[in-house]
Design a protein around this motif. Structure first.
Motif, short mmCIF file in Angstrom:
data_model
loop_
_atom_site.label_atom_id
_atom_site.label_comp_id
_atom_site.label_asym_id
_atom_site.label_seq_id
_atom_site.Cartn_x
_atom_site.Cartn_y
_atom_site.Cartn_z
N GLY A 202 -13.58 -36.76 28.40
CA GLY A 202 -12.55 -35.64 28.95
C GLY A 202 -12.10 -35.94 30.46
N TRP A 203 -12.10 -34.72 31.10
CA TRP A 203 -11.84 -34.85 32.53
C TRP A 203 -13.39 -35.28 33.06
N LEU A 204 -13.40 -36.47 33.57
CA LEU A 204 -14.75 -36.97 33.77
C LEU A 204 -15.01 -36.72 35.24
N ARG A 205 -16.14 -35.94 35.59
CA ARG A 205 -16.63 -35.81 37.06
C ARG A 205 -17.21 -37.13 37.61
N SER A 206 -16.42 -38.26 37.67
CA SER A 206 -17.27 -39.24 38.29
C SER A 206 -17.42 -38.96 39.57
N GLU A 207 -18.21 -39.99 40.36
CA GLU A 207 -18.36 -39.86 41.94
C GLU A 207 -16.96 -39.74 42.72
N ASN A 208 -16.05 -40.52 42.30
CA ASN A 208 -15.04 -40.64 43.08
C ASN A 208 -14.10 -39.18 42.67
N MET A 209 -14.13 -38.72 41.74
CA MET A 209 -13.37 -37.48 41.11
C MET A 209 -14.10 -36.34 42.13
N LEU A 210 -15.54 -36.46 42.22
CA LEU A 210 -16.10 -35.36 43.18
C LEU A 210 -15.72 -35.72 44.28
N GLU A 211 -15.80 -36.55 44.90
CA GLU A 211 -15.29 -36.81 46.43
C GLU A 211 -13.87 -36.28 46.61
N ILE A 212 -12.82 -36.48 45.53
CA ILE A 212 -11.52 -36.18 45.70
C ILE A 212 -11.06 -34.66 45.80
N TYR A 213 -12.17 -33.94 44.93
CA TYR A 213 -12.23 -32.52 44.82
C TYR A 213 -13.15 -32.01 45.97
N GLY A 214 -13.86 -32.71 46.85
CA GLY A 214 -14.81 -32.06 47.73
C GLY A 214 -15.88 -31.43 47.45
N VAL A 215 -16.48 -31.79 46.31
CA VAL A 215 -17.45 -31.00 45.79
C VAL A 215 -18.76 -32.06 45.36
N THR A 216 -19.54 -31.54 44.78
CA THR A 216 -20.98 -32.23 44.21
C THR A 216 -21.14 -31.69 42.84
N GLU A 217 -21.91 -32.64 42.26
CA GLU A 217 -22.40 -32.11 40.77
C GLU A 217 -22.90 -30.62 40.60
N ALA A 218 -23.47 -30.16 42.05
CA ALA A 218 -24.17 -29.11 41.99
C ALA A 218 -23.32 -27.95 42.13
N ASN A 219 -21.93 -28.19 42.77
CA ASN A 219 -20.99 -26.95 42.93
C ASN A 219 -19.82 -27.19 42.62
N TRP A 220 -19.73 -28.29 41.40
CA TRP A 220 -18.23 -28.70 41.08
C TRP A 220 -17.41 -27.63 40.79
N ARG A 221 -17.71 -26.52 40.27
CA ARG A 221 -16.91 -25.30 40.04
C ARG A 221 -15.99 -24.89 41.29
#
Length: 300
Positions: A202-221
């Motif tokens: 689905g909408w994948l939280r890749s390393e690049n996507m997390l950087e674009i959104y300024g978050v990490t896997e720990a606080n992606w919401r």
């Protein structure tokens, strides 16, 4: 679950490929991971993730990770890779074609006459030529014993892509062609006892996507780039979809199918790292396309 199984994840440096490799390791497989970025060399993508890190994650998860630097546009390198796997294990049980590396080449919403032509053609080579070269050299190993699984990773299901233009001619062609490629391979390896599928996250939280959104896997919401980011999923979710397929003795029923991580989670019962089951493509149809307010309640 997959102890004793030999897997090749082609394009496992980061993102979905890394998640797939890790989940196969989690299930006990030996996983060869390939890519162009190593601790000694960075590819044109320019990111810091390496195949050695991916191999270590596989081993930490419970399997055995083996990193093999490989440019899948170079047939000689892919041939050497498959010769090594043959020499060390005598065959291959799982082949995952996840090669991509074209994020920087994609010009979002650019019509074909405005999109940089060299970038578009390079994107197609990375998305399609790499897969075909890998299939040519690796399928003889997969076909050696009935029961092999081929997974062609793409973006979007066949049904979704048939009704939605995927933002540019080059990207649309690349992602749709991979689905057709999986169907074609099903016709070729199915009679030999193999199973070939197309699989999309689905909408994948890749390393690049997390950087674009300024978050990490720990606080992606906390990412605020789009309210629909709420339906996103980790790369491990895609990986667990592959592991579940590989462990299913009746997986041949899926031969030629276009599948999704969310759909397979409903079928097999696995979850994402946070214990939920995001169903992105149903969400896209019922919420995004319907113009409803963002919210993942009922879609996890």
């Amino acid at each position: 679950m997959l102890n004793g199984k030999i897997a090749l994840v082609a394009g496992a440096t980061r993102g979905g490929g890394r998640g797939i490799a890790t989940a196969l390791g989690e299930a006990g497989a030996t996983v060869y991971v390939t890519g162009r970025t190593t601790r000694a060399h960075r590819s044109e993508v320019g990111r810091a993730e390496t195949i050695e890190e991916t191999a270590e994650l596989v081993t930490q998860a419970g399997g055995e990770g083996v990193a093999v630097p490989t440019d899948h546009l170079e047939p000689a390198q892919v041939h050497a890779l498959t010769q090594r796997i043959d020499a060390e294990h005598g065959g291959l049980d799982i082949l995952v074609n996840d090669i991509w590396g074209a994020e920087r080449l994609f010009e979002f919403d650019s019509p074909v006459w405005e999109h940089d032509l060299a970038n578009g053609l390079r994107l197609l080579r990375l998305a399609l030529d790499t897969h075909l070269i890998t299939l040519h050299h690796a399928l003889p190993l997969l076909n050696r014993t009935p029961g092999g699984l081929l997974v062609e990773v793409t973006d979007g299901t066949a049904a979704y892509n048939a009704a939605h233009y995927r933002n540019s001619a080059f990207y649309d062609l690349a992602k749709t062609a991979v689905i057709r490629l999986a169907w074609g391979m099903a016709q070729e390896i199915g009679p030999l006892g193999g199973t070939a599928v197309a699989l999309t996250p689905g909408w994948l939280r890749s390393e690049n996507m997390l950087e674009i959104y300024g978050v990490t896997e720990a606080n992606w919401r906390e990412g605020t780039g789009s309210p629909h980011f709420c339906i996103s999923e980790s790369p491990l979710y895609l990986g667990r979809a592959v592991a579940a397929l590989a462990a299913d003795p009746d997986r041949a029923c899926h031969n030629g199918a276009s599948l999704s991580s969310g759909g397979l989670a409903q079928l097999y019962g696995f979850t994402d790292a946070d214990g939920t089951r995001p169903d992105c493509w149903r969400y896209m149809a019922e919420v995004v396309d319907a113009g409803k307010a963002a919210g993942d309640e009922g879609y996890r």
